[in-house]
Design an enzyme around this catalytic site. Structure first.
Site, mmCIF file in Angstrom:
data_model
loop_
_atom_site.group_PDB
_atom_site.id
_atom_site.type_symbol
_atom_site.label_atom_id
_atom_site.label_comp_id
_atom_site.label_asym_id
_atom_site.label_seq_id
_atom_site.Cartn_x
_atom_site.Cartn_y
_atom_site.Cartn_z
ATOM 1 N N ASP A 18 0.822 -1.220 0.000
ATOM 2 C CA ASP A 18 0.000 0.000 0.000
ATOM 3 C C ASP A 18 0.855 1.269 0.000
ATOM 4 O O ASP A 18 0.496 2.259 -0.651
ATOM 5 C CB ASP A 18 -0.910 0.048 1.241
HETATM 6 P P1 NAP Z 1 0.854 -3.969 3.117
HETATM 7 O O1 NAP Z 1 0.252 -3.009 2.182
HETATM 8 O O2 NAP Z 1 0.011 -4.551 4.165
HETATM 9 O O3 NAP Z 1 1.490 -5.133 2.229
HETATM 10 C C1 NAP Z 1 2.320 -6.092 2.791
HETATM 11 C C2 NAP Z 1 2.720 -7.063 1.721
HETATM 12 O O4 NAP Z 1 3.665 -7.921 2.325
HETATM 13 C C3 NAP Z 1 1.578 -7.921 1.247
HETATM 14 O O5 NAP Z 1 1.106 -7.491 -0.017
HETATM 15 C C4 NAP Z 1 2.164 -9.328 1.204
HETATM 16 O O6 NAP Z 1 2.109 -9.845 -0.124
HETATM 17 C C5 NAP Z 1 3.628 -9.117 1.581
HETATM 18 N N1 NAP Z 1 4.118 -10.207 2.431
HETATM 19 C C6 NAP Z 1 3.488 -10.801 3.455
HETATM 20 N N2 NAP Z 1 4.255 -11.778 3.939
HETATM 21 C C7 NAP Z 1 5.397 -11.794 3.211
HETATM 22 C C8 NAP Z 1 6.561 -12.578 3.246
HETATM 23 N N3 NAP Z 1 6.741 -13.576 4.128
HETATM 24 N N4 NAP Z 1 7.545 -12.295 2.365
HETATM 25 C C9 NAP Z 1 7.396 -11.297 1.474
HETATM 26 N N5 NAP Z 1 6.305 -10.534 1.400
HETATM 27 C C10 NAP Z 1 5.310 -10.779 2.261
HETATM 28 O O7 NAP Z 1 2.131 -3.368 3.860
HETATM 29 P P2 NAP Z 1 2.747 -1.898 3.810
HETATM 30 O O8 NAP Z 1 3.065 -1.491 2.420
HETATM 31 O O9 NAP Z 1 3.829 -1.931 4.827
HETATM 32 O O10 NAP Z 1 1.586 -0.938 4.227
HETATM 33 C C11 NAP Z 1 1.117 -0.893 5.545
HETATM 34 C C12 NAP Z 1 -0.380 -0.931 5.502
HETATM 35 O O11 NAP Z 1 -0.824 -1.221 6.806
HETATM 36 C C13 NAP Z 1 -0.998 0.376 5.087
HETATM 37 O O12 NAP Z 1 -2.233 0.162 4.435
HETATM 38 C C14 NAP Z 1 -1.231 1.052 6.434
HETATM 39 O O13 NAP Z 1 -2.244 2.018 6.353
HETATM 40 C C15 NAP Z 1 -1.626 -0.140 7.277
HETATM 41 N N6 NAP Z 1 -1.319 -0.078 8.688
HETATM 42 C C16 NAP Z 1 -0.268 0.622 9.124
HETATM 43 C C17 NAP Z 1 0.032 0.665 10.460
HETATM 44 C C18 NAP Z 1 1.194 1.452 10.950
HETATM 45 O O14 NAP Z 1 1.043 2.229 11.883
HETATM 46 N N7 NAP Z 1 2.346 1.229 10.359
HETATM 47 C C19 NAP Z 1 -0.732 -0.088 11.348
HETATM 48 C C20 NAP Z 1 -1.815 -0.837 10.848
HETATM 49 C C21 NAP Z 1 -2.078 -0.820 9.516
HETATM 50 P P3 NAP Z 1 2.126 -11.422 -0.377
HETATM 51 O O15 NAP Z 1 1.040 -12.001 0.439
HETATM 52 O O16 NAP Z 1 1.904 -11.550 -1.852
HETATM 53 O O17 NAP Z 1 3.477 -11.920 0.034
#
Ligand code: NAP
Length: 513
Positions: free
Chosen positions: A440
């Site tokens: 994201d």
């Molecule tokens: P993300 O959008 O949740 O994407 C994470 C990606 O990691 C997934 O598409 C997944 O794809 C991949 N993944 C999972 N396990 C994996 C593995 N073992 N090896 C390689 N890849 C793996 O993460 P982000 O880009 O860090 O974004 C964070 C999101 O969480 C945002 O939408 C944010 O708003 C939200 N959020 C943030 C917080 C905060 O404070 N940081 C807290 C809660 C939510 P695959 O399944 O294809 O591997």
């Protein structure tokens, strides 16, 4: 017949006298307050330390020192705690054990859930402490001169002495009502947030009636609060207020879900601080007032920072209003025939002879625990005069600072960690950008597609690097649940696999090449 308020005032005046006696002319109270101020200063210096990864551990230790000092001061100098000290010891030891076990067992990726539970415990504790003190006070008023009243009087005497300025106990009752309302909202809201993060309670519920439930129960709680202040003899009003506020907490969190959850957790964290602060006024405890205010303010600031990073308005989150979301394109539309897969060997060849590499980690790095391997790759590239940096998005992962903590654990030098705005300034000069388990936070739809549910969310513009390598297991979406056009861009190559496994193969290939 005298009014209950006059009864209470007389009782409190008696207590003030007892306080004078109990405190040995006030010297005990002064020493206690001085030590509480020292503890509060330690909290402030601790918080200052937490603002930078380099000083974060020290900041944590300083805050721990403040907390131990506050606990020791309360235990030794507060006559309130001399009665029933075994309960205090029992609670302290139980809390210590739960904290230690949770710190050992809970995975980094489950940290938001743990924070939600801690917030809830803080809120409920504030609600019960304020309720218990209120019950004792009104009980004394009802039956002055009884043995139990004398006990309670002695217990509360020092605390109540300061409340007696002007002889009006109203501020105590107002603080009691505030503590009950905020504590209960925090308690039930946090439990629901925990269940949602665990996936046990669906996601956002969009029924507009929920807003009325939220506002309605808050209004009912406020009415009981007013009744309680006007007529403190009605102790039942406090518990009615608490029940209404518990329902309000549920309705508050129900409409919120998805990417808004971290903001809510942070906001509930702030509420738990405000509830503790109000409870501090109820029991007249300086350190609780100051530390509660610090948690309240810092939680609010963090919520605001996260809102900006996710393009959500704090007011909307506060009132459970979801932004109008557009239609997300289907995965087939976005990816069909456009995604190019690559291999570790190909990426190693690509990295041969480049000058600038930027790693953008996300939640997948946390899941695969690949921070150590990525550091080894950076070290290997540095030996070949490649400049390596890390682009850190403020909400990458599942909690603020998630990536910083993991990379610090792997001894990645702080100078290499660059914030989103800094990275976006030089991203076009980056030869290869390695997106490690992020989705994201690098989705160009946020920038390019006004209809996207994440439109306007600031992202790291990895698609503007000369070449972009995305390491993840599949084309599955991230937290926001939407496809990512980055994976289909001309300059993107997908290295499919678990983060740690893919990077280990890449490291081997770089060393061999
Ligand atoms: P993300 O959008 O949740 O994407 C994470 C990606 O990691 C997934 O598409 C997944 O794809 C991949 N993944 C999972 N396990 C994996 C593995 N073992 N090896 C390689 N890849 C793996 O993460 P982000 O880009 O860090 O974004 C964070 C999101 O969480 C945002 O939408 C944010 O708003 C939200 N959020 C943030 C917080 C905060 O404070 N940081 C807290 C809660 C939510 P695959 O399944 O294809 O591997």
């Amino acid at each position: 017949m005298e009014s209950p308020t006059i009864d209470l005032t007389e009782t409190l005046q008696e207590m003030a006298g007892a306080a004078e006696a109990a405190s040995g002319g006030g010297s005990l109270l002064s020493l206690q307050n001085i030590l509480y101020v020292v503890a509060a200063l330690l909290f402030i210096f601790g918080l200052k330390g937490l603002t930078h990864p380099r000083t974060a551990v020290r900041g944590n230790l300083i805050s721990l020192g403040g907390m131990l000092l506050a606990m020791a001061t309360a235990a030794v100098l507060d006559p309130h705690l001399w009665h029933g000290w075994m309960w205090w010891v029992f609670g302290g030891v139980a809390g210590l054990l739960v904290g230690l076990i949770a710190a050992k067992l809970v995975q980094m990726t489950a940290m938001p859930e743990m924070v939600a539970l801690y917030n809830g415990s803080g809120g409920i504790a504030s609600m019960f402490v304020a309720g218990a003190v209120f019950h004792h006070l009104t009980h004394i008023a009802g039956e002055p001169g009884t043995a139990q009243a004398a006990d309670v009087m002695q217990m509360s005497a020092m605390h109540m002495a300061a409340v007696m300025d002007g002889g009006q106990p109203y501020q105590t009752f107002i603080a009691t009502a505030v503590s009950g309302i905020i504590g209960a909202v925090t308690g039930s809201g946090s439990v629901l947030a925990f269940l949602k993060l665990r996936g046990k309670f669906g996601s956002a519920m969009t029924n507009p009636l929920l807003k009325f439930g939220n506002g309605g129960f808050l209004a009912i709680a406020a009415i009981f609060g007013i009744l309680l202040v006007i007529n403190p003899e009605w102790t039942w009003a406090y518990w009615a207020l608490a029940i209404a506020a518990l329902a309000c907490g549920v309705f508050f969190v129900m409409p919120i879900g998805g990417a808004d959850m971290p903001v809510v957790i942070s906001l509930l964290n702030s509420y738990s601080g405000l509830a503790a602060c109000a409870t501090g006024f109820v029991i007249n405890n300086t350190v609780l007032i100051v530390s509660g205010a610090l948690v309240g303010a810092s939680g609010l600031i963090l919520s605001k920072i996260m809102c900006v990073a996710m393009n959500r308005s704090l007011t909307n989150v506060l009132f459970g209003v979801m932004a109008d979301v557009g239609e997300a394109a289907s995965a087939d539309e976005v990816y069909a025939g456009k995604v190019k897969a690559t291999s570790a060997e190909e990426v190693a060849m690509l990295l041969d002879g480049v000058q600038r590499v930027c790693v953008v980690p996300g939640y997948g790095m946390a899941v695969s625990q690949s921070q150590h391997v990525v550091r080894d790759i950076a070290n290997e590239l540095a030996k070949r005069d490649v400049e390596v940096s890390y682009g850190i998005h403020p909400v990458a992962g599942r909690m603020p600072g998630h990536m910083n903590v993991l990379l610090a654990e792997a001894d990645v030098p702080y100078e290499q960690l660059h914030e989103m705005d800094t990275v976006n300034q030089y991203i076009e000069q980056v030869d290869v950008c390695i997106v490690l388990g992020a989705n994201d936070v690098v989705n160009p739809d946020a920038r390019e597609n006004p209809k996207s549910p994440i439109a306007g969310m600031p992202i790291i513009d990895v698609d503007k690097a000369r070449t972009c390598i995305v390491i993840k297991r599949s084309l599955s979406p991230g937290f926001a649940g939407i496809p990512n056009p980055l994976f289909a861009k001309d300059n993107t190559l997908m290295l499919f696999g678990d983060g740690k496994k893919a990077l280990t193969e890449l490291l081997d290939a770089i060393k061999e090449g």
